[in-house]
Design an enzyme around this catalytic site. Sequence first.
Site, PDB file in Angstrom:
ATOM      1  N   LYS A  28       0.830  -1.201   0.000  1.00  0.00           N
ATOM      2  CA  LYS A  28       0.000   0.000   0.000  1.00  0.00           C
ATOM      3  C   LYS A  28       0.869   1.257   0.000  1.00  0.00           C
ATOM      4  O   LYS A  28       0.667   2.160  -0.813  1.00  0.00           O
ATOM      5  CB  LYS A  28      -0.922  -0.023   1.225  1.00  0.00           C
ATOM      6  CG  LYS A  28      -1.928   1.120   1.206  1.00  0.00           C
ATOM      7  CD  LYS A  28      -2.800   1.116   2.452  1.00  0.00           C
ATOM      8  CE  LYS A  28      -3.710  -0.086   2.457  1.00  0.00           C
ATOM      9  NZ  LYS A  28      -5.047   0.189   2.922  1.00  0.00           N
ATOM     10  N   ARG A  99      -3.423   3.065   8.590  1.00  0.00           N
ATOM     11  CA  ARG A  99      -3.727   1.766   7.983  1.00  0.00           C
ATOM     12  C   ARG A  99      -2.491   0.876   7.919  1.00  0.00           C
ATOM     13  O   ARG A  99      -1.373   1.358   7.751  1.00  0.00           O
ATOM     14  CB  ARG A  99      -4.246   1.952   6.553  1.00  0.00           C
ATOM     15  CG  ARG A  99      -5.581   2.636   6.445  1.00  0.00           C
ATOM     16  CD  ARG A  99      -5.949   2.736   4.965  1.00  0.00           C
ATOM     17  NE  ARG A  99      -7.362   2.937   4.775  1.00  0.00           N
ATOM     18  CZ  ARG A  99      -7.934   4.144   4.680  1.00  0.00           C
ATOM     19  NH1 ARG A  99      -7.207   5.222   4.731  1.00  0.00           N
ATOM     20  NH2 ARG A  99      -9.232   4.242   4.500  1.00  0.00           N
ATOM     21  N   GLY A 108      -8.235  -7.155   5.079  1.00  0.00           N
ATOM     22  CA  GLY A 108      -9.065  -7.203   6.281  1.00  0.00           C
ATOM     23  C   GLY A 108      -8.440  -7.916   7.469  1.00  0.00           C
ATOM     24  O   GLY A 108      -9.073  -8.054   8.505  1.00  0.00           O
ATOM     25  N   MET A 110      -5.570  -7.151   9.168  1.00  0.00           N
ATOM     26  CA  MET A 110      -4.955  -6.298  10.197  1.00  0.00           C
ATOM     27  C   MET A 110      -5.845  -5.090  10.457  1.00  0.00           C
ATOM     28  O   MET A 110      -6.897  -4.952   9.868  1.00  0.00           O
ATOM     29  CB  MET A 110      -3.555  -5.904   9.748  1.00  0.00           C
ATOM     30  CG  MET A 110      -2.594  -7.090   9.776  1.00  0.00           C
ATOM     31  SD  MET A 110      -0.951  -6.649   9.284  1.00  0.00           S
ATOM     32  CE  MET A 110      -1.077  -6.475   7.531  1.00  0.00           C
ATOM     33  N   ARG A 372      -3.466  -1.560  -6.199  1.00  0.00           N
ATOM     34  CA  ARG A 372      -2.617  -2.750  -6.066  1.00  0.00           C
ATOM     35  C   ARG A 372      -2.959  -3.708  -7.202  1.00  0.00           C
ATOM     36  O   ARG A 372      -4.035  -3.591  -7.801  1.00  0.00           O
ATOM     37  CB  ARG A 372      -2.835  -3.432  -4.713  1.00  0.00           C
ATOM     38  CG  ARG A 372      -4.252  -3.904  -4.505  1.00  0.00           C
ATOM     39  CD  ARG A 372      -4.438  -4.466  -3.112  1.00  0.00           C
ATOM     40  NE  ARG A 372      -5.832  -4.853  -2.919  1.00  0.00           N
ATOM     41  CZ  ARG A 372      -6.428  -4.915  -1.743  1.00  0.00           C
ATOM     42  NH1 ARG A 372      -5.784  -4.611  -0.654  1.00  0.00           N
ATOM     43  NH2 ARG A 372      -7.679  -5.286  -1.645  1.00  0.00           N
ATOM     44  N   HIS A 490     -16.519  -8.560   1.507  1.00  0.00           N
ATOM     45  CA  HIS A 490     -15.470  -9.396   2.083  1.00  0.00           C
ATOM     46  C   HIS A 490     -15.528 -10.806   1.499  1.00  0.00           C
ATOM     47  O   HIS A 490     -14.529 -11.358   1.049  1.00  0.00           O
ATOM     48  CB  HIS A 490     -15.636  -9.442   3.608  1.00  0.00           C
ATOM     49  CG  HIS A 490     -14.644 -10.339   4.271  1.00  0.00           C
ATOM     50  ND1 HIS A 490     -14.922 -11.650   4.568  1.00  0.00           N
ATOM     51  CD2 HIS A 490     -13.364 -10.123   4.640  1.00  0.00           C
ATOM     52  CE1 HIS A 490     -13.854 -12.195   5.119  1.00  0.00           C
ATOM     53  NE2 HIS A 490     -12.896 -11.292   5.184  1.00  0.00           N
ATOM     54  N   SER A 798      15.014 -42.237 -10.350  1.00  0.00           N
ATOM     55  CA  SER A 798      13.839 -41.420 -10.067  1.00  0.00           C
ATOM     56  C   SER A 798      13.800 -41.195  -8.559  1.00  0.00           C
ATOM     57  O   SER A 798      13.742 -42.152  -7.783  1.00  0.00           O
ATOM     58  CB  SER A 798      12.569 -42.144 -10.536  1.00  0.00           C
ATOM     59  OG  SER A 798      11.448 -41.354 -10.227  1.00  0.00           O
ATOM     60  N   CYS A 865       9.595 -38.585  -8.590  1.00  0.00           N
ATOM     61  CA  CYS A 865       8.216 -39.068  -8.630  1.00  0.00           C
ATOM     62  C   CYS A 865       7.529 -38.995  -7.270  1.00  0.00           C
ATOM     63  O   CYS A 865       6.405 -39.435  -7.108  1.00  0.00           O
ATOM     64  CB  CYS A 865       8.147 -40.476  -9.205  1.00  0.00           C
ATOM     65  SG  CYS A 865       9.023 -41.685  -8.207  1.00  0.00           S
ATOM     66  N   TYR A 885      13.147 -34.727 -15.927  1.00  0.00           N
ATOM     67  CA  TYR A 885      11.681 -34.623 -15.844  1.00  0.00           C
ATOM     68  C   TYR A 885      11.220 -34.629 -14.399  1.00  0.00           C
ATOM     69  O   TYR A 885      11.953 -35.035 -13.492  1.00  0.00           O
ATOM     70  CB  TYR A 885      11.004 -35.761 -16.611  1.00  0.00           C
ATOM     71  CG  TYR A 885      11.213 -37.126 -15.996  1.00  0.00           C
ATOM     72  CD1 TYR A 885      10.328 -37.607 -15.018  1.00  0.00           C
ATOM     73  CD2 TYR A 885      12.282 -37.916 -16.374  1.00  0.00           C
ATOM     74  CE1 TYR A 885      10.527 -38.842 -14.437  1.00  0.00           C
ATOM     75  CE2 TYR A 885      12.486 -39.158 -15.800  1.00  0.00           C
ATOM     76  CZ  TYR A 885      11.606 -39.616 -14.830  1.00  0.00           C
ATOM     77  OH  TYR A 885      11.799 -40.831 -14.245  1.00  0.00           O
TER      78      TYR A 885
HETATM   79  C1  PEP Z   1       8.354 -42.024  -2.879  1.00  0.00           C
HETATM   80  O1  PEP Z   1       8.733 -42.638  -1.888  1.00  0.00           O
HETATM   81  O2  PEP Z   1       8.597 -40.835  -3.069  1.00  0.00           O
HETATM   82  C2  PEP Z   1       7.531 -42.704  -3.886  1.00  0.00           C
HETATM   83  C3  PEP Z   1       7.172 -42.067  -4.988  1.00  0.00           C
HETATM   84  O3  PEP Z   1       7.107 -43.955  -3.607  1.00  0.00           O
HETATM   85  P1  PEP Z   1       5.874 -44.276  -2.656  1.00  0.00           P
HETATM   86  O4  PEP Z   1       5.179 -42.990  -2.357  1.00  0.00           O
HETATM   87  O5  PEP Z   1       5.023 -45.226  -3.402  1.00  0.00           O
HETATM   88  O6  PEP Z   1       6.552 -44.870  -1.475  1.00  0.00           O
END
Ligand code: PEP
Length: 907
Positions: A28, A99, A108, A110, A372, A490, A798, A865, A885
């Site tokens: 602000k 303010r 809203g 604070m 803003r 609000h 992975s 993963c 990836y």
């Molecule tokens: C992990 O451990 O991150 C994984 C992907 O395997 P899980 O969640 O199946 O143990």
Amino acid sequence: MGKTKRVYSFGNKKAEGNSKMKNLLGGKGANLAEMSSLGVPVPPGFTITTDVCTEYNELGKDKIVDLLKKDIEKEIKKIEEETNTKFGSNESPCLLSVRSGARVSMPGMMDTVLNLGLNDDAVEGLIKKTNNERFAWDSYRRFIQMYGDVVMGLKPESKEDVDPFEEIIEKVKEDRGVEKDIELTVDDLKTLVKEFKAVIKKRLGQEFPTDPWDQLWGSILAVFDSWNNDRAKYYRQINKIPEEWGTAVNVMAMVFGNMGENSGTGVAFTRDAATGENVFNGEYLMNAQGEDVVAGIRTPQEITKEGSKKWAKLQGVSEEERLKNYPSLEESQPHIYKELYEIQEKLEKHYKDMQDLEFTIQEDKLWLLQTRNGKRTGAAMVKISMDMLQEGLIDEKTAVLRNEPNKLDELLHPVFDPKGLKEATTLAKGLPASPGAATGQLVFFADDAEEQGEAGKNVILARIETSPEDLKGMNVAKGILTARGGMTSHAAVVARGMGKCCVSGAGAVKIDYRKKTMTIEGKTFNEGDWISLNGSTGEVYEGKVPTHDPELSGNFGKLMELTEKYAEMAVRTNADSPKDSNVARKFGARGIGLCRTEHMFFEGDRIKAMREMILSTKEEGRRKALKKLLPIQREDFEGIFEAMHDLPVTVRLLDPPLHEFVPHEEKNQEEMAKELGVSAEEVKKTVESLSEMNPMLGHRGCRLGNTYPEITEMQARAIIEAALNLKEKGITAKPEIMIPLTGSVEEMKMQEKIVRDTVETVFQERNDKIDYLVGTMIEVPRAALTADKIAESAEFFSFGTNDLTQMTFGYSRDDAGKFLPIYLNKGILKNDPFQVLDQEGVGQLVEMGTNKGRNTNKNLKVGICGEHGGEPSSVEFCHKVGMNYVSCSPYRVPIARLAAAQAVIKG
Ligand code: PEP
Ligand code: MG
């Protein structure tokens, strides 16, 4: 060292700060300074920096007042000179607003103090200046009420207790036999002032301060204190705002929107915050203070003529009535409208983003109190960025960065099925405050919403209007319905910020808090009854209206194309069915990064064969049972490979401990015994023998495959046979076989050998072959530490950051829920490490593992993963360490794609 500058002034087309100084001046303050320099009319004032908030928390009240005193006295003098006023003057009093304003807006959450400077002398001065006795006394009583609450802390003692000030107002009204505040006379208002002061004295044992300087210091410190109130803390927690930022304090000359019929106040957006459409819009009220527009007590009017007509249509208000009672600002104050329109154009061009403005008209003069970057829904966010790109206002990279990855989630949620909508009964129509489709059971209190929502119920929170206290309940509700309040109420603003469906100002809805009922045209609904809300049209429906997946095209498609252009990492998905694979592919997944095979063992006959295997004490028996599982697995893989044709699919071999596949209750054990034709005793014994103290650290992952090689053999065979079967049909499958829970190269080598030998056998049997990879999860710390060795045998890594987090912190994935919330609350942890990758600790293992692996095999494919693969800050980290990836659940694929592109642009 130079002197620390703690106070920055602005006003009169000048300013010491600018919009780049948000960290120091708060959003602000920085924007008030910027507007002032741009020549936009801003009341003169000053900002006390966010650093002072931190200093105050460390040094305490007295020291901070000492440090600020000189600067503030100088600034007040400046304001007095510029506005030709004096603190406490009975001719021309200097009145101020105080303010809060953090780096990012916390609407809203604070505190604010208005009309500061009023006392028994100043009120006389205000009368002389305005020739409006009623206004002056009303301002005075409002000030005491606000100051008494915010600064002195006179509040209702409990939820049931009435507000002490409101109690007095009600009593005076009753004595006078009037219903509305507006019917109170000057004498009544004088009575209120007297009684307000008396109740403060009585309840707090303190006099209401009459010296404007005391009032000012009290207010400044109260605003700093409000950084640490409960709702601000909660807001920071859900919005991940660091505790140490602190708030700035903005002190400005008061401008009054309630000085009479040629004064007013309003809120405006340069584009539609709900849909993103490029139309100027907003709401205003004449003869009102800012809070009146937001609080939903009076019906705010639209700023533009077009908006006003649309509103009237939705509310069933005739054109005649509209023009008489609810004209737009464009119609009622055309010259002010013109000036405001030009300012909003100027500000949007200057900031190159959608602006949310607050303005006040004091006796026919327009003042801007705030600008803003406006909060917006996910859909509006995408549309505005793509529109601004096309308009040439911003470039591609800026357009990509304008989108907050997690907010894309809103676009991916279901919408009402048109057929279901046709059959649904419309109960009422309100304003389309925040889009989306919500279905749930009615609740009328925020704490009920919280309790029932957390217990897993889908709830719709229905309120006459909402206030910042309702935040937690709003957060867990599926949708919000209010009877009062406009598009800038609000409820509307907060819901849009949360991306939550909201219908506001549905006037036909009558809510009785005591009975916990809602009545619409004679029909009564109780707590627990189902209703549905369409936040895009403002419609309220009876019962559950069916929903379906949204169409993703247009602007969303354009944004995804841009992410494709900039991202360097691919985004894969975690999926173990053709259905999930298809969803993820539609969202742009470039393959499967984790197919968990254990989920395939539960349905129908499969679990029977699985249990048969588990019960067998000899290899021969296990092989017999696995033979039954082979065709089922093969068929599952065919389905998934087909859905993901031409793209890589990482299939992970069996991972969980075997006890997860057997029943633990006696009754179910007896059933299992009967089904398998063995004694209940035998089943019980097996189950007992599988029991482990720490199953997550027990007989699971590759430890299973190495102790029972026949399981790995069966799975490897099923994968390769499925791929060869598809090849015969002209479909290309690209399997990547992944070994779970590897901790040493020996474990890996043994599994690799079983897989490769099996695959060779199948190739020979079929006299055909395909390309495939063998790699491993890196989810045990030792695997990361010895990644150079493991990479001798693995073609890809992975990172399983779920287990890696579990084992690095030593927090059980299954039990951490007991203490993580407390750790987060106490600030021991900033984030839940199972959601947001701990870059400082676990991240070191990820980086080390990647580098060590690549030292051995420079072509090593590396991905992630764990759940973190779909979390934006973690995705950015994965890009930095050079992964190929990330893989995440299907609905997070677009989020990860955007985060991956942003990582490159930011980098
Ligand atoms: C992990 O451990 O991150 C994984 C992907 O395997 P899980 O969640 O199946 O143990
Ligand atoms: Mg794991």
